[in-house]
Design an enzyme around this catalytic site. Structure first.
Site, PDB file in Angstrom:
ATOM      1  N   SER A   1       0.802  -1.241   0.000  1.00  0.00           N
ATOM      2  CA  SER A   1       0.000   0.000   0.000  1.00  0.00           C
ATOM      3  C   SER A   1       0.826   1.279   0.000  1.00  0.00           C
ATOM      4  O   SER A   1       0.250   2.372  -0.151  1.00  0.00           O
ATOM      5  CB  SER A   1      -0.934   0.014   1.208  1.00  0.00           C
ATOM      6  OG  SER A   1      -1.969  -0.902   1.012  1.00  0.00           O
TER       7      SER A   1
ATOM      8  N   LYS B   1       0.317   3.655  -2.785  1.00  0.00           N
ATOM      9  CA  LYS B   1      -0.907   4.456  -2.948  1.00  0.00           C
ATOM     10  C   LYS B   1      -0.666   5.974  -2.993  1.00  0.00           C
ATOM     11  O   LYS B   1      -1.207   6.650  -3.871  1.00  0.00           O
ATOM     12  CB  LYS B   1      -1.918   4.089  -1.860  1.00  0.00           C
ATOM     13  CG  LYS B   1      -2.476   2.667  -2.029  1.00  0.00           C
ATOM     14  CD  LYS B   1      -3.266   2.207  -0.811  1.00  0.00           C
ATOM     15  CE  LYS B   1      -3.848   0.819  -1.003  1.00  0.00           C
ATOM     16  NZ  LYS B   1      -4.438   0.271   0.231  1.00  0.00           N
TER      17      LYS B   1
ATOM     18  N   TYR C   1      -3.316  -1.930 -10.336  1.00  0.00           N
ATOM     19  CA  TYR C   1      -3.236  -1.858  -8.868  1.00  0.00           C
ATOM     20  C   TYR C   1      -2.382  -2.988  -8.289  1.00  0.00           C
ATOM     21  O   TYR C   1      -1.480  -2.755  -7.473  1.00  0.00           O
ATOM     22  CB  TYR C   1      -4.655  -1.876  -8.271  1.00  0.00           C
ATOM     23  CG  TYR C   1      -4.664  -1.982  -6.766  1.00  0.00           C
ATOM     24  CD1 TYR C   1      -4.194  -0.929  -5.976  1.00  0.00           C
ATOM     25  CD2 TYR C   1      -5.118  -3.136  -6.127  1.00  0.00           C
ATOM     26  CE1 TYR C   1      -4.179  -1.031  -4.589  1.00  0.00           C
ATOM     27  CE2 TYR C   1      -5.111  -3.235  -4.741  1.00  0.00           C
ATOM     28  CZ  TYR C   1      -4.634  -2.189  -3.979  1.00  0.00           C
ATOM     29  OH  TYR C   1      -4.606  -2.288  -2.609  1.00  0.00           O
TER      30      TYR C   1
ATOM     31  N   TYR D   1      -4.928   4.340   7.939  1.00  0.00           N
ATOM     32  CA  TYR D   1      -6.282   3.769   8.003  1.00  0.00           C
ATOM     33  C   TYR D   1      -6.963   4.057   9.340  1.00  0.00           C
ATOM     34  O   TYR D   1      -7.027   5.201   9.772  1.00  0.00           O
ATOM     35  CB  TYR D   1      -6.237   2.251   7.752  1.00  0.00           C
ATOM     36  CG  TYR D   1      -5.402   1.844   6.576  1.00  0.00           C
ATOM     37  CD1 TYR D   1      -5.741   2.276   5.305  1.00  0.00           C
ATOM     38  CD2 TYR D   1      -4.285   1.036   6.720  1.00  0.00           C
ATOM     39  CE1 TYR D   1      -4.985   1.909   4.207  1.00  0.00           C
ATOM     40  CE2 TYR D   1      -3.525   0.664   5.629  1.00  0.00           C
ATOM     41  CZ  TYR D   1      -3.879   1.108   4.376  1.00  0.00           C
ATOM     42  OH  TYR D   1      -3.121   0.753   3.310  1.00  0.00           O
TER      43      TYR D   1
ATOM     44  N   VAL E   1       1.281  -3.840   3.770  1.00  0.00           N
ATOM     45  CA  VAL E   1       1.264  -5.158   4.412  1.00  0.00           C
ATOM     46  C   VAL E   1       2.523  -5.986   4.121  1.00  0.00           C
ATOM     47  O   VAL E   1       2.696  -7.059   4.694  1.00  0.00           O
ATOM     48  CB  VAL E   1       0.000  -5.987   4.062  1.00  0.00           C
ATOM     49  CG1 VAL E   1      -1.238  -5.378   4.679  1.00  0.00           C
ATOM     50  CG2 VAL E   1      -0.158  -6.161   2.568  1.00  0.00           C
TER      51      VAL E   1
HETATM   52  O1  DON Z   1      -4.945  -4.627  -1.685  1.00  0.00           O
HETATM   53  C1  DON Z   1      -4.216  -5.382  -1.061  1.00  0.00           C
HETATM   54  O2  DON Z   1      -4.685  -6.280  -0.419  1.00  0.00           O
HETATM   55  C2  DON Z   1      -2.704  -5.226  -1.029  1.00  0.00           C
HETATM   56  N1  DON Z   1      -2.143  -5.457  -2.264  1.00  0.00           N
HETATM   57  C3  DON Z   1      -2.269  -3.940  -0.419  1.00  0.00           C
HETATM   58  C4  DON Z   1      -2.792  -3.804   0.964  1.00  0.00           C
HETATM   59  C5  DON Z   1      -1.920  -3.097   1.935  1.00  0.00           C
HETATM   60  O3  DON Z   1      -0.721  -3.014   1.864  1.00  0.00           O
HETATM   61  C6  DON Z   1      -2.655  -2.569   3.110  1.00  0.00           C
HETATM   62  N2  DON Z   1      -1.788  -1.829   3.982  1.00  0.00           N
HETATM   63  N3  DON Z   1      -1.467  -1.855   5.090  1.00  0.00           N
END
Ligand code: DON
Length: 322
Positions: free
Chosen positions: A66, A69, A191, A243, A261
């Protein structure tokens, strides 16, 4: 107050203080991420004049997740301007988890570009005619911000694509509401590819320092980001980057930031420095446990909080040269 010789020592001390914390779990909902070494831990700080201070695993590669983003949001602002970008995404903290399935009731936009819904809307906007061209444009921008060639982890991409049903549901909801166009798979490819970019803590610190340095890379002196859009990007990072932990973060750390993540987290000290931490064990909200602890400690120790009464102008940089 620290000077140049103290900063490396401070980073090393913070590293030692937290290296034996083993709380949290690596992300497993994307199967490929479960292979991360939970003990990896790196802290890196890059100043706007190109100095690097590192401790631990700062050259270990992991996926940006993320943390892509805010950079994708910045690209949308640069290409389409504020008005058009904000037709597709809001700037309101949702107070909910990164993967929540919800849109603003009145506008039907995702709440902001830091949650998955908003990032997918932005990916739909910045995708190009071909899948390859859209991903190449993103990778190129990130390479210039990091200052070195980067690549997508194709195994992580495939893993995200195979299991990203919730993101697919969010994308179709947004198609239904007229927020994204009908090329849903193309937007998701953009994405998932963005999330699968391999970076190191050192890369992330440089990218954060490039934002801090009004868009100019501290070493190459290349103008990577349009400085007129950076204010918008940093503001949304400040209010929404963590978040449903965003308020606590603003209160305790007080810096624009973004977590992923994969275990990475970046923070930006405007006009002064970029901070990056890599530690893949996550808390229940999907944020790096040691990443949060380190940023809290550094912000308090170095007086980096945006509203710190000692934080006037570029005082950290002044200490460095004193
Ligand atoms: O959309 C997703 O599930 C992942 N590719 C990115 C999510 C993410 O890193 C959330 N952050 N803490």
């Amino acid at each position: 107050m620290p000077n140049l010789s103290h900063v490396q020592e401070i980073i090393q001390d913070v590293y030692e203080k937290y290296k034996d914390i083993h709380e949290g779990e690596v992300a497993t909902y994307i199967p490929e991420l479960a292979k991360a070494n939970p003990d990896h831990f790196g802290i890196c700080l890059a100043t706007v004049d190109g100095r690097l201070f590192c401790a631990g695993d700062c050259e270990e590669e992991f996926t940006i997740q993320s943390i892509c983003k805010p950079f994708a949001f910045q690209m949308a602002l640069e290409e389409f301007g504020r008005d058009k970008t904000l037709q597709h995404v809001g700037v309101e903290p949702s107070g909910d988890a990164f993967n929540s399935i919800e849109l603003e009731p009145r506008t039907m936009r995702p709440y902001n570009a830091m949650i998955n819904a908003g990032a997918i809307a932005i990916a739909s906007l910045i995708k190009k005619d071909s899948r390859e061209a859209g991903v190449a444009a993103f990778v190129d921008k990130m390479e210039r911000a990091a200052g070195r060639p980067l690549r997508i982890d194709e195994s992580v991409y495939a893993s995200e694509d195979a299991t990203g049903h919730r993101n697919r549901a969010i994308a179709y909801l947004m198609l239904n509401c007229g927020i994204i166009d009908s090329a849903v798979d193309h937007a998701l490819h953009q994405y998932f590819s963005q999330c699968s970019l391999l970076v190191t803590a050192q890369d992330l610190a440089m990218m954060a320092a490039t934002l801090a340095n009004m868009g100019t890379h501290p070493l190459s002196q290349e103008r990577v980001f349009d400085f007129q859009c950076i204010k918008d990007t940093l503001t949304v990072m400040f209010t929404c980057g963590l978040y449903d932990h965003a308020g606590e973060w603003a209160y305790r750390v007080g810096l624009p930031a973004k977590s992923g993540v994969g275990g990475g987290i970046i923070a930006v000290v405007n006009r002064q420095l970029g901070i990056a931490v890599y530690s893949p064990r996550l808390d229940a909200k999907g944020n790096s446990v040691r990443g949060i602890l380190v940023c809290k400690e550094l912000a308090s120790h170095l007086g980096l909080h945006a509203f710190e009464f000692t934080n006037v102008g570029s005082n950290f940089m002044q200490w460095l040269s004193s």
